[in-house]
Write a protein that holds these residues in place. Structure first.
Motif, short mmCIF file in Angstrom:
data_model
loop_
_atom_site.label_atom_id
_atom_site.label_comp_id
_atom_site.label_asym_id
_atom_site.label_seq_id
_atom_site.Cartn_x
_atom_site.Cartn_y
_atom_site.Cartn_z
N VAL A 152 0.83 -1.21 0.00
CA VAL A 152 0.00 0.00 0.00
C VAL A 152 0.86 1.25 0.00
CG1 VAL A 152 -1.74 1.29 1.28
CG2 VAL A 152 -1.93 -1.19 1.09
N LYS A 154 3.67 1.55 -1.42
CA LYS A 154 4.22 1.67 -2.78
C LYS A 154 3.17 2.13 -3.77
CE LYS A 154 6.83 -1.05 -6.18
NZ LYS A 154 7.38 -2.40 -6.51
N ASN A 155 1.88 1.92 -3.44
CA ASN A 155 0.80 2.26 -4.35
C ASN A 155 -0.29 3.08 -3.64
OD1 ASN A 155 1.44 0.35 -6.84
ND2 ASN A 155 1.69 -0.89 -4.97
N GLY A 157 -3.36 5.10 -2.71
CA GLY A 157 -4.62 5.39 -3.39
C GLY A 157 -5.10 4.32 -4.34
N LYS A 158 -4.29 3.32 -4.61
CA LYS A 158 -4.68 2.28 -5.57
C LYS A 158 -5.65 1.27 -4.95
CE LYS A 158 -2.78 -1.47 -8.43
NZ LYS A 158 -1.55 -2.16 -8.90
N TYR A 159 -5.50 1.03 -3.67
CA TYR A 159 -6.28 -0.03 -3.04
C TYR A 159 -7.43 0.56 -2.20
CZ TYR A 159 -2.64 -3.15 -4.61
OH TYR A 159 -1.78 -3.85 -5.41
N SER A 160 -8.43 -0.27 -1.95
CA SER A 160 -9.63 0.16 -1.23
C SER A 160 -9.94 -0.78 -0.08
CB SER A 160 -10.83 0.22 -2.19
OG SER A 160 -11.09 -1.08 -2.71
N TYR A 184 -2.49 5.33 2.63
CA TYR A 184 -3.59 5.94 1.90
C TYR A 184 -4.38 4.83 1.21
CZ TYR A 184 -6.04 8.65 -1.73
OH TYR A 184 -6.99 9.18 -2.57
N ILE A 185 -5.53 4.51 1.75
CA ILE A 185 -6.42 3.48 1.19
C ILE A 185 -7.80 4.10 1.08
CG2 ILE A 185 -7.18 1.08 1.34
CD1 ILE A 185 -5.16 0.67 3.58
N THR A 186 -8.48 3.91 -0.03
CA THR A 186 -9.80 4.50 -0.26
C THR A 186 -10.88 3.73 0.50
OG1 THR A 186 -9.13 5.20 -2.46
CG2 THR A 186 -11.50 5.14 -2.01
N ASP A 206 -10.67 -4.43 -1.90
CA ASP A 206 -9.42 -5.13 -1.62
C ASP A 206 -9.25 -5.61 -0.18
OD1 ASP A 206 -8.43 -4.66 -4.32
OD2 ASP A 206 -8.23 -2.56 -3.69
#
Length: 328
Positions: A152, A154-155, A157-160, A184-186, A206
Motif C-alpha cells: 500500500v 508503494k501504491n 490510493g490504488k487499493y480500497s 492511503y487506502i480508499t 481489496d
C-alpha cells in the motif's frame, strides 16, 4: 351537644395526624421488577448486536425473575433506539442493549445525534467484546502485515477497503490502521456487512475489517486472507493470526468493538446495582459464555467500568473522525 375541652383536643390531634399521615404512611413500593422490562435493540433481528441483546434478555429473565420483552428498532447505526431509551422514564423498565457504535462512536460523526452517551445514559455493564479482523481479498498479492504495508505504501490510493457504514467500529478500526502506518487506502462504505463481504470475496474491494465469525467460511475456502486482529492480543481460535499491534508500524493498536447495556440517565442506584448483579451472575454461567463465544464475541468478566470505557472510546473515535474528516 357541646364537646368538652378534652374532646376538642382529641379531635384536633386526630385531624393533625390524618393531615400528616401521607408523609410517612405511603404504601411500600413493589420490589423491582414488578412489571415487564422492555429491552430495546437498535438493529434488526439476527445480527451480532441482536444475538448478544437476547443473551442479556435471558440473563435478566433468569436472575431477576423478570418478564423481558425484546424490541428491535433499527435505524442510524443504533442511534434511533438509543435516543428512544434516553427519552424514556428512568425506572428500570426501558433498557438499551447496544454496541460501541451508538454508545461511543456515532457521536463523533453524526451531527444529527442529540444525546451524549457519556452524559445521557446510566451505564449498566459490558457484556462482551467484539473482535474484528483485517482481511485481504484473494486477489491482493499479500500474505501478511509486512507485505500489506509495503504494497500500500508503494501504491498510495490504488487499493480500497470496505466497511459496513460510515462511523461504524470497523470504519474507525481501518482508519486507525491508516493513521498509525501512514497509509492511503480508499474507503468504500456499504449498508451492512453482507454486501461488503460478497464484494470482498469477488474482488470488487481489496481489504476490510470484519468479524472472525463472518470471515471464517471465506478464510477456509481461500477467498479471503487474514492479516491481523484488532484486539490487543491474538484470539484463541485464530492463534496463527497476529494482533495488528504486533507490527512495529502499528505498535499499540487496539480497537475492538463491544456490546453492553444501559438505562436512561437518572436510574435509581439500587436498580442499577440490581441490574449489574444480574449481569455478573449471568456472565459467570458457562452456558452463557459459550453462547457469546458462539456468536463471535469475547464474554466480559462483569466488573469492567463501562462508563470509563464509553469516555475512552468516545475520545478515540473523535480523534479518528478529525483525522479522517468523517462527517455523516
Amino acid at each position: 351537644m357541646i364537646p368538652s375541652r378534652f374532646s376538642r383536643r382529641a379531635l384536633v390531634a386526630s385531624a393533625a395526624a390524618l393531615a400528616i399521615a401521607p408523609a410517612w404512611a405511603q404504601p411500600a413500593q413493589p420490589a423491582y421488577p414488578a412489571k415487564p422490562i422492555r429491552l430495546v435493540i437498535g438493529y434488526a433481528p439476527g445480527g451480532s448486536v441482536d444475538m448478544v441483546g437476547r443473551v442479556i434478555a435471558d440473563i435478566l429473565t433468569k436472575h431477576l425473575d423478570a418478564t423481558v420483552v425484546v424490541e428491535n428498532q433499527a435505524g442510524a447505526a443504533g442511534v434511533v433506539a438509543a435516543q428512544r431509551v434516553v427519552s424514556s422514564k428512568p425506572d428500570g423498565y426501558t433498557l438499551l442493549a447496544g454496541s460501541s457504535n451508538e454508545l461511543a462512536g456515532t457521536k463523533a460523526v453524526n451531527t444529527a445525534q442529540k444525546y451524549d452517551p457519556s452524559k445521557d445514559l446510566t451505564p449498566i455493564g459490558l457484556a462482551a467484546l467484539a473482535p474484528n479482523m483485517w482481511v485481504a481479498g484473494a486477489h491482493v498479492p499479500v500474505k501478511n502485515l509486512e507485505e500489506f504495508i509495503a504494497l500500500v505504501k508503494k501504491n498510495p490510493g490504488k487499493y480500497s477497503y470496505g466497511s459496513p457504514g460510515i462511523g461504524s467500529t470497523p470504519h474507525f478500526s481501518a482508519e486507525l490502521i491508516k493513521k498509525l502506518a501512514g497509509l492511503y487506502i480508499t474507503h468504500v462504505p456499504y449498508r451492512g456487512s453482507a454486501a461488503m463481504t460478497t464484494d470482498l470475496g469477488g474482488g470488487n474491494v481489496d481489504f476490510a475489517i470484519i468479524s472472525p465469525l463472518a470471515a471464517g467460511p471465506f478464510l477456509q475456502n481461500g477467498r479471503l486472507k487474514a492479516l491481523g486482529v484488532t484486539t490487543a492480543s491474538r484470539l484463541p481460535n485464530f492463534k496463527d493470526v497476529p494482533a495488528l499491534g504486533e507490527h512495529p508500524a502499528l505498535k499499540g493498536y487496539s480497537l475492538a468493538g463491544w456490546f453492553a447495556f444501559a438505562a436512561p440517565k437518572g436510574l435509581p442506584p439500587e436498580i442499577q446495582a440490581k441490574l449489574q448483579a444480574a449481569l455478573r451472575a449471568g456472565l459467570a454461567d458457562p452456558a452463557i459464555r459459550q453462547r457469546l463465544e458462539a456468536s463471535g464475541a469475547i464474554p466480559a468478566k462483569g466488573d469492567e467500568d463501562l462508563a470509563q470505557l464509553i469516555r475512552t472510546d468516545m475520545d478515540k473515535y473523535a480523534d479518528l473522525a478529525a483525522y479522517a474528516k468523517i462527517v455523516e
